[in-house]
Enzyme design. Structure first.
Site, PDB file in Angstrom:
ATOM      1  N   SER A 267      54.793  32.706  31.394  1.00 31.64           N
ATOM      2  CA  SER A 267      55.462  33.926  32.051  1.00 31.64           C
ATOM      3  C   SER A 267      54.381  34.765  32.377  1.00 31.64           C
ATOM      4  O   SER A 267      52.823  34.521  32.349  1.00 31.64           O
ATOM      5  CB  SER A 267      56.172  34.729  31.246  1.00 31.64           C
ATOM      6  N   LYS A 268      54.451  35.920  33.323  1.00 30.63           N
ATOM      7  CA  LYS A 268      53.519  37.026  33.639  1.00 30.63           C
ATOM      8  C   LYS A 268      52.641  37.148  32.481  1.00 30.63           C
ATOM      9  O   LYS A 268      51.381  37.662  32.852  1.00 30.63           O
ATOM     10  CB  LYS A 268      54.022  38.138  34.174  1.00 30.63           C
ATOM     11  N   ARG A 269      53.126  37.519  31.174  1.00 32.24           N
ATOM     12  CA  ARG A 269      52.242  37.785  30.221  1.00 32.24           C
ATOM     13  C   ARG A 269      51.195  37.157  29.785  1.00 32.24           C
ATOM     14  O   ARG A 269      50.275  37.280  29.259  1.00 32.24           O
ATOM     15  CB  ARG A 269      53.428  37.689  29.160  1.00 32.24           C
TER      16      ARG A 269
END
Ligand code: GLU
Length: 505
Positions: A267-269
């Site tokens: 994910s973006k994380r």
């Protein structure tokens, strides 16, 4: 992996035209996982001198996004994954957009109905919902209860008279087994009784993926379907569809998932963004391609930098891995830095200039920029970093910095000493014999000893005075490129500010 399933494929491939495709659903911005699938398909086709085509799978009208197709194409173009056939360029199997092929799917669905491999289902969403809920209560897996599979002709006529538009469902065999083959994973056997009667054609006339992708891959003569692992559980359905049509299925290769370094869903994380955001951030397509290739494939057990030609030369399915690939954002940054350092100066200038021009909102002097490139090339890992590294070469008027930054730690409590050092350095530079960095350094360096400070401390003040920043390309080379006039102007302006803002004399 059984060797039987891999070896024959590799040998046969040189004999046939390999045809691979990238078949996105335009439901949003393509992400790097999509591009990895596209890249592997592209590489396989290029390696075998085959054809790579683009097919738009826009049959889910509810999730369709207008800009989705262009976003997919733009991401492919940016990465240099050229397609030989597709919705824009046409080709022998056009149209390549599924919403323009509805008649074909309808005919194929009809054929399956006629041959008793499929049937019409009139169940309303409410009824299906009720069935699902009852199954949940009984803790049974949710699936269609085959209510319409056994409708008599009279019953069918009765529901048709009510004007209900049917869906077409596949008549999954009630017993026996279906064997699926995957080039990477070998064969997997599924018990048919665990499979449901899935929908082939929806009541709006649009096909599901289960029908459309198989029909198209057959008609478009796809030899290898490379797709995400999330499709693996549906593979038996697809093999059943091929069987029902009496078609030879293509070779399937389900690519492993891509996980974050903590092994959770990417994910973006984890620093993963939409594919085109990498362009905005100053990544080079060659670096991204190299990075993506290593998400699930390897040349050997150690080579990291593999350029496009080498990828094409060596890519094959026998070194594609099935265990999850781990996305490492820092590695991508590092790799991008390597590609930047290997770029010819002129190309780097061409690629990097737009970042500065966007920031400054005006065109820059390209000749001046070419002189800056060698100073920054080793120091930037992303093209976007050029802004911070070089904008001061192009700004006119006063630089923006505060006096504390100018003084640094060494001179924080002694602005008068900083002033003296700056004045002395300015004098020496004014008197320097030729504006060349070696001479400039020779003129200024001895001052550190004279004033009893470290060269770094002295140069630090000069650096901020001349650039407005604490981290820049080498100081004297920067001065050389900046030129005699602007360097001295900036030094004088720093002197003035020191006097004005600290009262130092
Ligand atoms: N349209 C499908 C998707 O975007 C393609 C899967 C495939 O390559 O067959 O996931």
């Amino acid at each position: 992996m059984s060797s039987e399933t891999v070896l024959p494929a590799c040998f046969i491939l040189y004999e046939m035209t390999v045809r691979t495709r990238y078949a996105p659903s335009p439901t949003g911005e393509p992400h790097l996982g999509n591009m990895r699938t596209a890249l592997f398909s592209w590489l396989l086709a290029r390696h075998y001198g085959g054809r790579f085509f683009l097919r738009i799978e826009d049959t889910d009208q509810a999730r369709y996004i207008e800009s989705g197709i262009e976003a997919q194409m733009e991401a492919l173009r940016w990465l240099g994954l050229t397609w030989d056939e597709g919705p824009d360029v046409g080709g022998p199997y056009a149209p390549y957009t599924q919403s323009k092929r509805l008649k074909i799917y309808r005919e194929h669905a009809d054929r399956l109905v006629a041959e008793d491999h499929a049937y019409l289902c009139y169940c309303s969403p409410e009824r299906l919902d009720g069935v699902r809920k009852a199954q949940q209560v009984r803790k049974e897996p949710p699936r269609y209860d085959r209510h319409c599979r056994g409708l008599s002709p009279e019953e069918r006529r009765a529901v048709e008279a009510e004007g209900t538009s049917p869906v077409v469902r596949f008549k999954t065999p009630l017993d026996g087994e279906t064997v699926t083959h995957d080039v990477l994973r070998g064969s997997v056997t599924f018990q048919n009784e665990t499979l449901d009667d899935f929908v082939l054609l929806k009541s709006d006339g649009y096909p599901t993926y289960h029908l459309a992708a198989q029909v198209d891959d057959h008609l478009m003569e796809t030899t290898h379907v490379l797709r995400g692992e999330e499709w693996l559980p549906s593979a038996p359905r697809h093999f059943l569809v091929y069987q029902a049509f009496d078609w030879e299925p293509p070779a399937f290769a389900h690519l492993s998932r891509i996980l974050g370094p903590d092994r959770s869903k990417l994910s973006k994380r984890h620093g993963a963004h939409a594919a085109l955001e990498y362009r905005e951030q100053g990544y080079l397509p060659d670096a991204v391609v190299n990075f993506l290739a290593l998400l699930g494939w390897s040349l050997d057990d150690h080579t990291e930098i593999i350029d496009r030609d080498m990828l094409i030369r060596h890519f094959d399915l026998d070194r594609v891995l099935t265990n999850p690939a781990v996305f490492n954002a820092e590695k991508l940054v590092w790799m991008n830095g390597v590609y930047i350092r290997e770029m010819p100066d002129q190309r780097l200038a061409d690629e990097a200039a737009p970042f500065l021009e966007r920031h400054l909102a005006r065109p820059i002097d390209r000749e001046l920029f070419m002189r800056i490139i060698p100073l920054v090339k080793e120091r930037i890992k992303l093209l976007s970093e050029i802004v911070d590294m070089a904008d001061f070469f192009f700004t006119n008027g006063d630089l923006k910095y505060d006096v504390e930054t100018l003084l640094g730690k060494r001179y924080a409590s002694d602005p008068a000493a900083a002033l003296k050092a700056l004045e002395a350095a300015t004098e020496r530079l004014e008197a320097a014999d030729g504006w060349e960095h070696g001479r400039l350094e020779a003129a200024v360096r001895p001052l550190a000893e004279e004033f009893g400070v470290k060269t770094g401390e002295l140069f630090g003040v000069l650096r901020v005075a001349v650039t407005g920043k604490t981290a820049t390309p080498p100081l004297f080379e920067t001065m050389e490129v900046l030129g005699h006039k602007r360097t001295l102007e900036r030094l004088r302006s720093a002197i003035k500010r020191l006097r004005g803002e600290t009262g130092a004399k």
